[in-house]
Design an enzyme around this catalytic site. Structure first.
Site, mmCIF file in Angstrom:
data_model
loop_
_atom_site.group_PDB
_atom_site.id
_atom_site.type_symbol
_atom_site.label_atom_id
_atom_site.label_comp_id
_atom_site.label_asym_id
_atom_site.label_seq_id
_atom_site.Cartn_x
_atom_site.Cartn_y
_atom_site.Cartn_z
ATOM 1 N N GLU A 86 -23.013 -10.490 0.785
ATOM 2 C CA GLU A 86 -23.481 -12.249 -0.185
ATOM 3 C C GLU A 86 -23.610 -13.529 0.143
ATOM 4 O O GLU A 86 -24.816 -14.515 -0.658
ATOM 5 C CB GLU A 86 -22.170 -12.399 -0.936
ATOM 6 C CG GLU A 86 -21.899 -11.452 -1.761
ATOM 7 C CD GLU A 86 -19.773 -11.443 -2.969
ATOM 8 O OE1 GLU A 86 -19.952 -12.609 -3.083
ATOM 9 O OE2 GLU A 86 -20.210 -11.610 -4.044
ATOM 10 N N LYS B 184 -23.435 -8.264 -14.309
ATOM 11 C CA LYS B 184 -21.469 -8.559 -14.640
ATOM 12 C C LYS B 184 -22.306 -8.204 -16.038
ATOM 13 O O LYS B 184 -21.788 -7.882 -17.297
ATOM 14 C CB LYS B 184 -21.779 -10.172 -14.749
ATOM 15 C CG LYS B 184 -20.366 -9.576 -13.223
ATOM 16 C CD LYS B 184 -19.853 -10.908 -13.201
ATOM 17 C CE LYS B 184 -19.300 -11.009 -11.648
ATOM 18 N NZ LYS B 184 -18.877 -12.395 -11.101
ATOM 19 N N GLU C 35 -12.436 -7.151 -14.226
ATOM 20 C CA GLU C 35 -12.268 -6.585 -13.277
ATOM 21 C C GLU C 35 -10.366 -6.993 -13.676
ATOM 22 O O GLU C 35 -9.518 -6.304 -13.464
ATOM 23 C CB GLU C 35 -12.633 -6.243 -12.021
ATOM 24 C CG GLU C 35 -13.957 -5.905 -11.643
ATOM 25 C CD GLU C 35 -14.735 -6.296 -11.785
ATOM 26 O OE1 GLU C 35 -14.627 -7.786 -12.644
ATOM 27 O OE2 GLU C 35 -15.988 -5.481 -11.305
ATOM 28 N N LYS D 202 -10.554 -16.334 -7.945
ATOM 29 C CA LYS D 202 -10.835 -17.836 -8.009
ATOM 30 C C LYS D 202 -11.219 -18.550 -9.259
ATOM 31 O O LYS D 202 -10.381 -19.842 -9.530
ATOM 32 C CB LYS D 202 -12.193 -18.505 -6.827
ATOM 33 C CG LYS D 202 -12.563 -20.165 -7.053
ATOM 34 C CD LYS D 202 -13.774 -19.315 -6.034
ATOM 35 C CE LYS D 202 -14.032 -21.109 -6.117
ATOM 36 N NZ LYS D 202 -16.019 -21.359 -4.802
ATOM 37 N N HIS E 16 -19.058 11.192 15.087
ATOM 38 C CA HIS E 16 -19.056 12.517 14.384
ATOM 39 C C HIS E 16 -19.606 12.464 12.750
ATOM 40 O O HIS E 16 -19.838 13.917 12.066
ATOM 41 C CB HIS E 16 -18.301 13.144 14.126
ATOM 42 C CG HIS E 16 -16.659 13.345 15.796
ATOM 43 N ND1 HIS E 16 -17.454 14.557 16.794
ATOM 44 C CD2 HIS E 16 -16.480 12.082 16.368
ATOM 45 C CE1 HIS E 16 -16.248 13.901 18.230
ATOM 46 N NE2 HIS E 16 -15.701 13.058 17.825
ATOM 47 N N GLY F 107 -15.416 -18.099 -2.596
ATOM 48 C CA GLY F 107 -14.883 -16.714 -2.645
ATOM 49 C C GLY F 107 -14.621 -15.669 -1.288
ATOM 50 O O GLY F 107 -13.317 -15.485 -1.359
ATOM 51 N N ARG F 108 -15.543 -15.489 -0.913
ATOM 52 C CA ARG F 108 -15.666 -14.446 0.099
ATOM 53 C C ARG F 108 -15.334 -15.095 1.642
ATOM 54 O O ARG F 108 -15.029 -14.774 2.765
ATOM 55 C CB ARG F 108 -17.106 -13.890 0.707
ATOM 56 C CG ARG F 108 -18.063 -14.797 0.812
ATOM 57 C CD ARG F 108 -19.534 -14.487 0.439
ATOM 58 N NE ARG F 108 -20.275 -15.001 0.609
ATOM 59 C CZ ARG F 108 -21.032 -15.700 -0.283
ATOM 60 N NH1 ARG F 108 -20.769 -15.668 -1.256
ATOM 61 N NH2 ARG F 108 -22.172 -16.775 -0.475
HETATM 62 O O1 F6P Z 1 -18.891 -10.654 -6.658
HETATM 63 C C1 F6P Z 1 -18.676 -11.813 -7.241
HETATM 64 C C2 F6P Z 1 -17.936 -12.619 -6.980
HETATM 65 O O2 F6P Z 1 -17.982 -14.044 -7.778
HETATM 66 C C3 F6P Z 1 -17.593 -12.656 -5.235
HETATM 67 O O3 F6P Z 1 -18.166 -14.049 -4.876
HETATM 68 C C4 F6P Z 1 -15.624 -13.251 -5.508
HETATM 69 O O4 F6P Z 1 -15.024 -12.874 -4.371
HETATM 70 C C5 F6P Z 1 -15.502 -12.382 -6.273
HETATM 71 O O5 F6P Z 1 -16.398 -12.160 -7.689
HETATM 72 C C6 F6P Z 1 -14.011 -12.687 -7.255
HETATM 73 O O6 F6P Z 1 -14.591 -13.553 -7.653
HETATM 74 P P1 F6P Z 1 -13.063 -14.313 -8.150
HETATM 75 O O7 F6P Z 1 -11.861 -14.843 -6.783
HETATM 76 O O8 F6P Z 1 -13.266 -15.676 -9.049
HETATM 77 O O9 F6P Z 1 -11.861 -13.955 -9.337
#
Ligand code: F6P
Length: 553
Positions: free
Chosen positions: A357, A516, A216, A210, A388, A271-272
């Protein structure tokens, strides 16, 4: 638990629930069942193709009424309307949370801040449809003219967990032979293992972010692009192999993605909650657009149920209020998600992000510290495997662990008597959690095996199971696109309802920022050829030194 002096905990509705809890302390669920042969029928509701048996809860009609009184006193119906019509429910970021608009096939126009949300959603679905059709019909191919065989989705958090869950949940509905891979972590192993499996000529990369600023995702995407060029691709070929889904088109373009290959996202989708947007592209590429629309339709059916059903018969509301009951009145610290279906094995991971979150907050909407607990730890895993592993703690540990059992009535894979076996395991567990085993029962059991009195007395206490552990049983006919859509939307609304009761902003996540940032500050200290001499705390400094020495720096 913190002492309570806020409006919420002093309210008559809260106080009434405290009194109900006290009066239920000595009335275990099994006594409630014995007193009322109709209990299972009375605590059973349906909505959007899902059925909920919530009879195995520490619940009476009075408690249910009191929980709904609490919900009404928090103006839940108004707050539900505010969410659905696009009010800025994300108050710290001044945004609506319009994931419901993403799955609304209706023609009602929704305009928010001058933006025609309905038109944007329809246009994006149409462009997804065209893209999926082009890839699946092979009219869009790789740079050497070969059909695409693999899709690599690079994204993390909400740009990963929902699509991964649904791709695997709807495996029986796959319409293309496309293999779908997910790369989320900044762990060289994940991207290396994935690249080792694919062919650059036939692989499509989807950069899912987003913000288009998540380290990452960007670092993994850079590695993927470099590998692609080193394996025969070139800048022009990148344009036909790399797509992005983002609300930050400029950053995607700067990264080198052709603007015509960028699918939009919007600030008004968290995002979620983004699985329903073009972030769902890996799903659509795998199961086809018709099945993707069925997924949206299932979620929309749950939205309609959430909007219209009376609170007492409303699946997300009932489940949310039961969660409040255990978190705030019985001291539960966790909530277990136990899907009894291999296809739903990733549900706990997705719900962890969705719920933790959203409800992992410590101040109310006015910024005042909460005087009551907010969201519990969400955890779980697929049954029967969990039986188990961690079920022992639920049966005989010292903690209260409310659980949701989730199971389809039919399987996609009838093998021998497996599905009946799985179903029996699921019911056996929820029943054992409820009835437990008394000391007398344990002794009688041991006596019937011919044991001496001394051994019986020694062993019996170890066999006692207190029972009275609450659970819901959530069912669907089969794991279909509609059922999966409804299931995920159910938990989204459950989370929102709890946020209303706790007076949270359920749509921000400021807490993740600090870690972060500190990670970004540490990185140069790990990479510099010479130790910079900077210091943090002694633990961080020691661990940096260890890393540097292990890596020859
Ligand atoms: O972990 C924080 C966060 O902002 C989440 O809420 C989000 O889903 C994720 O990082 C990835 O964000 P993006 O889609 O902006 O890469």
């Amino acid at each position: 638990m913190p002492s309570s002096h806020s409006g919420l905990t002093a309210s008559p509705e809260w106080q009434a629930l405290l009194a109900h809890r006290d009066s239920l302390q000595n009335r275990p669920m099994k006594a409630l069942f014995a007193d009322d042969p109709e209990r299972a029928n009375r605590y059973f509701i349906n909505g959007a193709g899902l059925s909920l048996d919530f009879s195995r809860n520490r619940l009476t009609d009075e408690v249910l009424t009191a929980l709904m009184d609490l919900a009404r006193s928090r103006k839940l119906e108004d707050r539900r309307a505010a969410l659905l019509r696009g009010d800025k429910v994300n108050i710290t970021e001044g945004r609506p949370a319009l994931h419901t608009a993403l799955r609304n096939p209706g023609t009602d126009t929704l305009v928010v801040d001058g933006q025609n949300v309905t038109a944007e959603v329809s246009a994006t679905l149409a462009s997804m449809e065209a893209f999926v059709e082009d890839v699946l019909s092979q009219s869009r191919t790789g740079f050497t003219g070969k059909a695409f065989s693999d899709v690599v989705s690079i994204g993390i958090g909400g740009s990963f967990l929902g699509p991964k869950l649904v791709t695997e949940a709807l495996h029986p509905y796959r319409e293309s032979g496309l293999r779908c891979h997910y790369v989320a972590n900044i762990d060289g192993t994940e991207i290396s293992e994935t690249l080792a499996k694919i062919d650059p000529e036939t692989t499509l990369f989807l950069v899912q972010s987003k913000s288009f600023s998540t380290r990452e995702t960007l670092e993994n995407s850079k590695v993927a692009r470099k590998w692609f060029i080193e394996h025969g691709g070139n800048d022009q070929a990148v344009a036909s192999h790399f797509m992005a889904v983002t609300a930050n088109k400029a950053a995607a373009q700067k990264f080198g993605i052709d603007p015509s290959n960028v699918f939009p996202m919007w600030d008004w989708v968290g995002g979620r909650y983004s699985l329903w947007s073009a972030i769902g592209l890996p799903v659509a590429l795998t199961i086809g657009m018709d099945n993707f629309r069925r997924l949206l339709a299932g979620a929309h059916a749950m939205d309609t149920h959430f909007c219209d059903a009376p609170l007492e018969k409303n699946l997300p509301v009932v489940m949310a209020m039961l969660g409040i009951w255990y978190s705030n009145f019985w001291g539960a610290e966790t909530h277990a998600i136990l899907p009894y279906d291999h296809y739903l094995r990733n549900l706990p991971d997705h719900l962890q992000q969705l719920d933790m979150e959203s409800s992992g907050k410590r101040v109310d909407q006015q910024g005042k510290p909460l005087t009551y607990h907010s969201g519990p730890v969400i955890w779980g895993g697929v049954g029967a495997n969990g039986q188990h592993a961690y079920h022992q703690l639920i049966h005989q540990g010292t903690r209260l662990v409310p659980a949701d059992f989730i199971i389809p009535l039919q399987t996609h894979n009838p093998v021998a008597t497996h599905h009946a076996d799985l179903f029996a395991n699921c019911l056996g567990q929820s029943r054992a959690m409820m009835i437990g085993k008394t000391l007398e029962e344990a002794k009688a059991e041991l006596a019937s095996s011919g044991m001496t009195d001394a051994d019986i007395n020694r062993l019996a206490p170890h066999k006692v199971i207190p029972g009275n552990q609450p659970s819901n049983t959530l069912m669907m006919r089969k794991v279909t696109p509609e059922a999966v859509g409804a299931l995920i939307a159910l938990y989204e609304h459950r989370t929102y309802v709890q946020g209303v009761i706790w007076d949270l902003d359920s749509f921000d996540q400021w807490g993740v920022e600090l870690g972060k940032k500190l990670g970004e500050n540490i990185l140069p200290r790990l990479l510099k050829p010479k130790d910079s001499g900077e210091t943090s705390d002694s633990a961080t400094d020691n661990l940096i030194a260890l890393f540097r020495s292990a890596n020859g720096l």
